[in-house]
Structure formats: C-alpha cells, structure tokens
Motif scaffolding. Structure first.
Motif, short mmCIF file in Angstrom:
data_model
loop_
_atom_site.label_atom_id
_atom_site.label_comp_id
_atom_site.label_asym_id
_atom_site.label_seq_id
_atom_site.Cartn_x
_atom_site.Cartn_y
_atom_site.Cartn_z
N ALA A 1 127.58 -10.32 68.60
CA ALA A 1 127.67 -10.55 70.04
C ALA A 1 127.28 -11.99 70.37
O ALA A 1 127.91 -12.63 71.23
CB ALA A 1 126.78 -9.56 70.79
N ALA B 1 136.68 -6.97 70.95
CA ALA B 1 135.73 -7.72 71.78
C ALA B 1 136.42 -8.77 72.63
O ALA B 1 135.89 -9.22 73.65
CB ALA B 1 134.66 -8.37 70.91
N LEU C 1 141.28 -1.15 73.57
CA LEU C 1 140.95 -2.58 73.64
C LEU C 1 141.86 -3.41 72.75
O LEU C 1 142.33 -4.48 73.15
CB LEU C 1 139.48 -2.78 73.27
CG LEU C 1 138.48 -2.21 74.29
CD1 LEU C 1 137.08 -2.16 73.70
CD2 LEU C 1 138.51 -3.02 75.57
N GLU D 1 138.44 3.94 72.33
CA GLU D 1 138.11 2.59 72.80
C GLU D 1 138.71 1.51 71.91
O GLU D 1 139.20 0.50 72.41
CB GLU D 1 136.59 2.43 72.88
CG GLU D 1 136.00 2.96 74.17
CD GLU D 1 136.63 2.33 75.39
OE1 GLU D 1 136.49 1.10 75.56
OE2 GLU D 1 137.29 3.03 76.16
N PHE E 1 136.74 -8.77 76.48
CA PHE E 1 135.52 -9.02 77.24
C PHE E 1 135.23 -10.52 77.37
O PHE E 1 134.23 -10.90 77.99
CB PHE E 1 134.32 -8.35 76.56
CG PHE E 1 134.39 -6.84 76.54
CD1 PHE E 1 133.93 -6.11 77.62
CD2 PHE E 1 134.91 -6.17 75.45
CE1 PHE E 1 134.00 -4.72 77.62
CE2 PHE E 1 134.97 -4.78 75.44
CZ PHE E 1 134.53 -4.06 76.52
N ASN F 1 127.69 -3.16 71.37
CA ASN F 1 127.94 -3.97 72.57
C ASN F 1 129.29 -3.69 73.23
O ASN F 1 129.38 -3.66 74.46
CB ASN F 1 127.88 -5.46 72.21
CG ASN F 1 126.46 -6.00 72.24
OD1 ASN F 1 125.94 -6.33 73.30
ND2 ASN F 1 125.83 -6.06 71.07
N TYR F 2 130.32 -3.48 72.41
CA TYR F 2 131.67 -3.47 72.97
C TYR F 2 132.34 -2.10 73.01
O TYR F 2 133.34 -1.94 73.71
CB TYR F 2 132.55 -4.44 72.18
CG TYR F 2 132.05 -5.86 72.20
CD1 TYR F 2 132.05 -6.60 73.38
CD2 TYR F 2 131.53 -6.46 71.06
CE1 TYR F 2 131.56 -7.89 73.42
CE2 TYR F 2 131.05 -7.77 71.08
CZ TYR F 2 131.07 -8.47 72.27
OH TYR F 2 130.58 -9.76 72.30
#
Length: 303
Positions: free
Chosen positions: A219, A238, A291, A287, A241, A102-103
């Motif tokens: 998630a 995460a 993040l 990533e 987001f 998902n992330y």
C-alpha cells in the motif's frame, strides 16, 4: 475445571502475554493473571513460565493444550447448535497481506456485515504470514500455500500485477519502449530483506537490481507510485483506487499470483466458520474480477 478457565488459559498460551490475552478477551490483564493463578492452584501445577519473551507453556501447560482445544471446539459446536440458522454473528478475524487487506477486504467486510448485522469483522494486515496455530486470526489469506501445520488450504483466485507509474511522473521522464529503458527511471519496490514470501519478489521481473524507494507495504509502494515518485509493480486491482496511475510495458512485464484461504484443521467441524470462509472466498473472487475488469485492454504502455 470449567470452560471459562480453559478459555483464558488458551488466550494466554496463544498470545504469550497477559496483556495480549486481555485484549482478545476484553478483560483487564491483571484479571487474566488472577484467573491463571487460580487455575494453576486448582490443578496443582504451574502452567506458564514467565520469561523475558513472554509467558511460555510449561510441560504441564503443554499437556493441557489438547484437552483445552477440544473443549473449545465443543463449546463452539454447542453455540452453533443453539443459534441454528439465525444468521452469522459474532467476531471474525481475518489475517491478510496488506494488498488484500487494503484493496479487497474492506468491500468484502462491508457486504458481509450488511448481510449479517450481528457479525463483527476484524481485518489484521501484517507484513508476514499470520500464525493460525497461535490463533492470531480465525482464517488467513496468503500468497503461497503453507507446507507445514495442521491447516486447511483453499486456492481462492489468481490476480495480476503490472509495472505502473503516475501520469505526472511519466510525462517528466523518458518514454518506455523496452525493458532496457527502465535503467533511466526511479524504481519503487519491497525492502529486499523484509520480503516474507518469495512470491513478493517483484523487482526481479524488471531486470533492475535495486529500487530507490522501498517499503515492506504494498500500500505504501502504491502511494509512492501515485505521488509520482517512480515506477513500481502494483496489483491491477489496486489501480482503480489511484487516479492517474496507469500500466506501462504491459506486453513485457506481467505477473500472475494467487491468493489462498487458510484455516486451522480443528475448525473443519465449525459450520459457522465454514459458511464464513465460503462467503469471504466468494467476496474476494468478486472484488478481484470487478476491479481488474475496470482496466480495459489497451496498447502496451496504456490502460
């Protein structure tokens, strides 16, 4: 016996169904069935036994697996030799736990497809370990290295998790200064009997015995935290987001886990898959760093 027949045979053996093989081959299930029947007639033996659980290999079918997989490797090598350095193309299926799927993987897929327009990436998010032996994916991301199977395993990157809550929830509940304060809060975590890897047992780090809201998906857990339903241990990567979600008790609850890249040992000779694996690995590392870097160091309880 030609390669196309063996290709269909392998798809049925791995999917254990005509419909599953048909989806992978972009072929109607009835056509797959006819092709298997034709192959069985040509070799003079039944290759599959139809059971309530699906299509299972017979003894003759099991003996055909090794030469069929050897033919698959040869066909792949031939295709790569013809394509040369024209760029990476074709389909790549990546299996991953849903936090990574998902992330992280959407951004990795975006960048890879931009660099290689002929590439098609499929992301399979499963609440379990992806079975590469059955070719559910070309490569998989896992949170623990497997200890069985003919697999190549590469450690990708460490990542971090913390207890977090949404500002709306935190403003309506007692402050958090000590671990003991958690007993006055609603917790969000995994469904205990659906934890498929011991590394996912996050709740034990809090000292709280049970969660009031649980899901087999990280998630979904994050969305519950974002909705102000309670506190949960979430991936640092995460949090960007989820506006309004911030870490709490960071000096007391801090987890570190690792992602591992797993490939089937038979793919070692595939230059294409090796290059793609390197690109996926670098993309995930980039990533996670990007993040997690967005969460500035701050006093305990804030991010």
């Amino acid at each position: 016996m030609d390669w196309d027949d063996l290709r269909i045979f392998l798809a049925v053996a791995r999917a254990e169904s005509l419909s599953g093989a048909g989806r992978r081959l972009a072929m109607d299930a009835s056509t797959v069935g006819r092709r298997i029947a034709r192959l069985e007639a040509s070799v003079g033996a039944a290759l599959f036994l139809k059971t309530p659980g699906g299509y299972q290999l017979t003894a003759e079918g099991s003996r055909l697996m090794a030469p069929a997989e050897a033919a698959e490797r040869a066909a792949t090598a031939a295709a790569e030799a013809v394509s040369g350095d024209a760029g990476l193309s074709g389909q790549l299926r990546i299996g991953a736990p849903d936090g990574c799927a998902n992330y992280l993987l959407p951004q990795v897929a975006r960048d890879l497809c931009a660099a290689h327009p002929g590439l098609e990436i499929q992301i399979v998010a499963l609440p379990r370990v992806v079975n590469l032996t059955r070719r559910e994916a070309d490569m998989a991301i896992a949170v623990s290295p497997p200890d069985t199977g003919r697999l190549m395993v590469q450690r990708l990157v460490d990542y971090h998790l913390h207890l977090a809550g949404h500002d709306d929830y935190l403003s309506r509940h007692p402050p958090l200064d000590r671990l003991e304060d958690l007993h006055g809060h609603r917790m969000i975590s995994y469904i205990p009997d659906m934890i498929f890897d011991r590394e996912l047992d996050y709740l034990s780090a809090t000292g709280v015995e049970a969660a009031q809201i649980s899901s087999n998906s990280v998630a979904v857990q994050m969305q519950a935290v974002r909705a102000g339903a309670g506190l949960g241990i979430v991936h640092d990567f995460a949090i960007p987001f989820a506006p309004g979600v911030r870490r709490v008790l960071t000096g007391r609850i801090a987890l570190k886990r690792s992602f591992w890249l797993i490939r089937h040992a038979d793919d070692r000779a595939s230059r294409r898959l090796t290059l793609l694996a390197e690109a996926v690995a670098q993309g995930i590392r980039t990533e996670v760093a990007r993040l997690e870097g967005q969460l500035s160091a701050a006093p305990d309880g804030r991010t």
